[in-house]
Structures are given as C-alpha cells and as structure tokens.
Design a protein around this motif. Structure first.
Motif, PDB file in Angstrom:
ATOM      1  N   ALA A   1      84.377  49.107  14.353  1.00  0.00           N
ATOM      2  CA  ALA A   1      84.768  48.616  13.012  1.00  0.00           C
ATOM      3  C   ALA A   1      86.008  49.136  12.674  1.00  0.00           C
ATOM      4  O   ALA A   1      86.699  48.166  11.970  1.00  0.00           O
ATOM      5  N   ARG A   2      86.639  50.338  12.645  1.00  0.00           N
ATOM      6  CA  ARG A   2      87.634  50.547  12.529  1.00  0.00           C
ATOM      7  C   ARG A   2      88.880  49.790  12.969  1.00  0.00           C
ATOM      8  O   ARG A   2      89.846  49.354  12.520  1.00  0.00           O
ATOM      9  N   ALA A   3      88.762  49.647  14.443  1.00  0.00           N
ATOM     10  CA  ALA A   3      89.412  48.908  15.304  1.00  0.00           C
ATOM     11  C   ALA A   3      89.759  47.338  14.820  1.00  0.00           C
ATOM     12  O   ALA A   3      90.637  46.812  14.955  1.00  0.00           O
ATOM     13  N   ALA A   4      88.480  46.858  14.081  1.00  0.00           N
ATOM     14  CA  ALA A   4      88.583  45.566  13.878  1.00  0.00           C
ATOM     15  C   ALA A   4      89.224  45.332  12.492  1.00  0.00           C
ATOM     16  O   ALA A   4      90.038  44.420  12.429  1.00  0.00           O
ATOM     17  N   VAL A   5      89.176  46.278  11.736  1.00  0.00           N
ATOM     18  CA  VAL A   5      90.097  46.548  10.387  1.00  0.00           C
ATOM     19  C   VAL A   5      91.402  46.335  10.565  1.00  0.00           C
ATOM     20  O   VAL A   5      92.205  45.476  10.172  1.00  0.00           O
ATOM     21  N   GLN A   6      91.866  47.214  11.660  1.00  0.00           N
ATOM     22  CA  GLN A   6      93.323  47.348  12.096  1.00  0.00           C
ATOM     23  C   GLN A   6      93.777  46.010  12.683  1.00  0.00           C
ATOM     24  O   GLN A   6      95.168  45.438  12.663  1.00  0.00           O
ATOM     25  N   SER A   7      92.847  45.436  13.443  1.00  0.00           N
ATOM     26  CA  SER A   7      93.274  44.168  14.120  1.00  0.00           C
ATOM     27  C   SER A   7      93.283  43.018  13.133  1.00  0.00           C
ATOM     28  O   SER A   7      94.495  42.241  13.189  1.00  0.00           O
ATOM     29  N   GLN A   8      92.710  42.996  11.979  1.00  0.00           N
ATOM     30  CA  GLN A   8      92.833  41.788  11.176  1.00  0.00           C
ATOM     31  C   GLN A   8      94.103  41.998  10.592  1.00  0.00           C
ATOM     32  O   GLN A   8      94.901  41.206  10.155  1.00  0.00           O
ATOM     33  N   ASP A   9      94.692  43.475  10.112  1.00  0.00           N
ATOM     34  CA  ASP A   9      95.681  43.563   9.519  1.00  0.00           C
ATOM     35  C   ASP A   9      96.975  43.359  10.583  1.00  0.00           C
ATOM     36  O   ASP A   9      97.807  42.534  10.006  1.00  0.00           O
ATOM     37  N   ALA A  10      96.906  43.467  11.787  1.00  0.00           N
ATOM     38  CA  ALA A  10      98.048  43.160  12.578  1.00  0.00           C
ATOM     39  C   ALA A  10      98.083  41.638  12.875  1.00  0.00           C
ATOM     40  O   ALA A  10      99.047  41.097  13.030  1.00  0.00           O
ATOM     41  N   TRP A  11      96.782  40.951  12.846  1.00  0.00           N
ATOM     42  CA  TRP A  11      96.713  39.511  12.709  1.00  0.00           C
ATOM     43  C   TRP A  11      97.466  38.930  11.758  1.00  0.00           C
ATOM     44  O   TRP A  11      98.133  38.026  11.998  1.00  0.00           O
ATOM     45  N   ARG A  12      97.198  39.293  10.459  1.00  0.00           N
ATOM     46  CA  ARG A  12      97.917  38.998   9.320  1.00  0.00           C
ATOM     47  C   ARG A  12      99.472  39.037   9.516  1.00  0.00           C
ATOM     48  O   ARG A  12     100.404  38.406   9.188  1.00  0.00           O
ATOM     49  N   LEU A  13     100.000  40.215   9.845  1.00  0.00           N
ATOM     50  CA  LEU A  13     101.325  40.706  10.162  1.00  0.00           C
ATOM     51  C   LEU A  13     101.945  39.732  11.092  1.00  0.00           C
ATOM     52  O   LEU A  13     102.989  39.273  10.829  1.00  0.00           O
ATOM     53  N   ALA A  14     101.161  39.428  12.090  1.00  0.00           N
ATOM     54  CA  ALA A  14     101.889  38.644  13.307  1.00  0.00           C
ATOM     55  C   ALA A  14     102.250  37.424  12.811  1.00  0.00           C
ATOM     56  O   ALA A  14     103.137  36.605  13.200  1.00  0.00           O
ATOM     57  N   HIS A  15     101.068  36.833  11.924  1.00  0.00           N
ATOM     58  CA  HIS A  15     101.364  35.448  11.399  1.00  0.00           C
ATOM     59  C   HIS A  15     102.441  35.501  10.240  1.00  0.00           C
ATOM     60  O   HIS A  15     103.226  34.759  10.283  1.00  0.00           O
ATOM     61  N   ALA A  16     102.493  36.553   9.569  1.00  0.00           N
ATOM     62  CA  ALA A  16     103.493  36.636   8.364  1.00  0.00           C
ATOM     63  C   ALA A  16     104.873  36.661   8.907  1.00  0.00           C
ATOM     64  O   ALA A  16     105.740  36.074   8.168  1.00  0.00           O
TER      65      ALA A  16
END
Length: 207
Positions: free
Chosen positions: A112-127
């Motif tokens: 679950a924690r890895a999923a939260v961090q992955s969401q953040d990284a995915w948003r940053l990668a697109h941003a």
C-alpha cells in the motif's frame, strides 16, 4: 501573463481583480491550503468594506480547476464522450494490484505504501515530461521496479484517465466553446511550475 484577448491569464496582485465585480475572475493556486487562505482574505476585505453579503470568490487549487474543466466537458452537449476519470481510491487500487502481481511484491514491507509512492512518482513523471524516459535508463532496483509497475499500471488503466494525465486532457478541452472559461485567470503562489503546468497555461492563453 496577460493576454490581449477575452481570456486573460495574469501573475499579479490577485485581490484587486477579484474584488472587481465587473470581471469574471478565477484564481488558481498550487494547493488547497493557499486557496482557503486567499478565500478567507477575500472575505475579510468584504467585511472591512461594510458588506453584509457578497458573492464568494472563485479561488481553487489548480488540480480542482482541471477537474472542473473535465466535468464541464463531460456534461456538455458540445463534445463527444470524455474519458472516465479515476477517483483517487481507484488509482490507489490499481497501483496496489499491479504491485501485488509483480515479482517485486515479496520484497516490499508494504504494498500500500509502495502504491502511494508510485502514484506520486507517476504524477511527477508526467508533470516534468519524463514519463517517456522511464524505460531508457536501467537505474537501481527501485527504478526498475517502478518502470515495470508504471508499464503495468498504464496497461491496466486502459482508456481511463487519471490525475497525472488530466492536465493534458484539460488543455485540449479549452479549444472551442466546449467548456465555459473565466474572463480572467489569475495564477497565484507558484514558486515552481513544471512543464505540464506551463503547457496548460499556454493553452489557456491561446484562447
């Protein structure tokens, strides 16, 4: 920015324009906390002016402005069907699913924690417009795991839209008269502006 069109974007002192009743003004901020602070400051100016009632200022986080444009297009009869926007909980569930199904899952303390961090990284990668580079560099185990999860997540999400890609879709919705746009858009409080945000504001200024 200030454009010589009916649709203006400005980086300036927001309060004077918001208090002008003859302008359709929207103020966007980088986060909800600042939006709430500006709304309270606006209300304080109305109280100081001796008013007993006034129209609420249109002040909101930029992410909420993206969602407003998407929702307006969704219910507009001037556009074709829009993509389904995933709720935050749905995004989280998809990330947890792809992580749990990966070979890396047994090495994690918390999926679950890895999923939260992955969401953040995915948003940053697109941003920052580096989502296309995830497969180009081998990196360490963390980087390889995320690249694998991102690939699986994009496949599982299919044609549905998430918060990371919403700004690009919102920029396209600005074309034509599909959505109702404010006469003036004030951009306030952005110390760092990623390329995705700049592209969106350029799309706004072009209208």
């Amino acid at each position: 920015f200030k454009q010589k069109t009916a649709y203006e974007i400005k980086e300036c002192d927001w309060s004077s324009d918001v208090c002008s009743s003859d302008l359709a003004v929207t103020v966007v901020t980088p986060n909800r906390r600042l939006a709430q602070e500006l709304a309270r400051a606006f209300d304080a100016t109305r109280i100081a002016a001796g008013l007993a009632a006034w129209e609420a200022a249109d002040i909101l986080p930029l992410n909420a402005f993206y969602e407003r444009l998407w929702e307006a297009a969704t219910y507009s009869d001037r556009t074709a069907a829009t993509l389904q926007l995933l709720a935050p909980a749905q995004e989280q569930a998809l990330w947890e699913e792809v992580i749990a199904a990966s070979a890396w899952s047994s090495e994690l303390l918390s999926a679950a924690r890895a999923a939260v961090q992955s969401q953040d990284a995915w948003r940053l990668a697109h941003a920052w417009r580096i989502d296309g580079a995830l497969e180009l560099f081998s990196g360490n185990d963390d980087a390889r795991a995320f690249a694998e999860w991102a690939r699986a997540y994009a496949k599982r999400a299919g044609g549905e839209l998430d918060s990371a890609r919403l700004p690009d879709v919102a920029a396209k919705l600005l074309a034509g008269d599909v959505v109702l746009k404010p006469q003036t858009l004030i951009v306030h409080g952005f110390e760092i502006m990623p390329p995705q945000t700049r592209d969106f504001l350029r799309a706004c200024a072009a209208q």
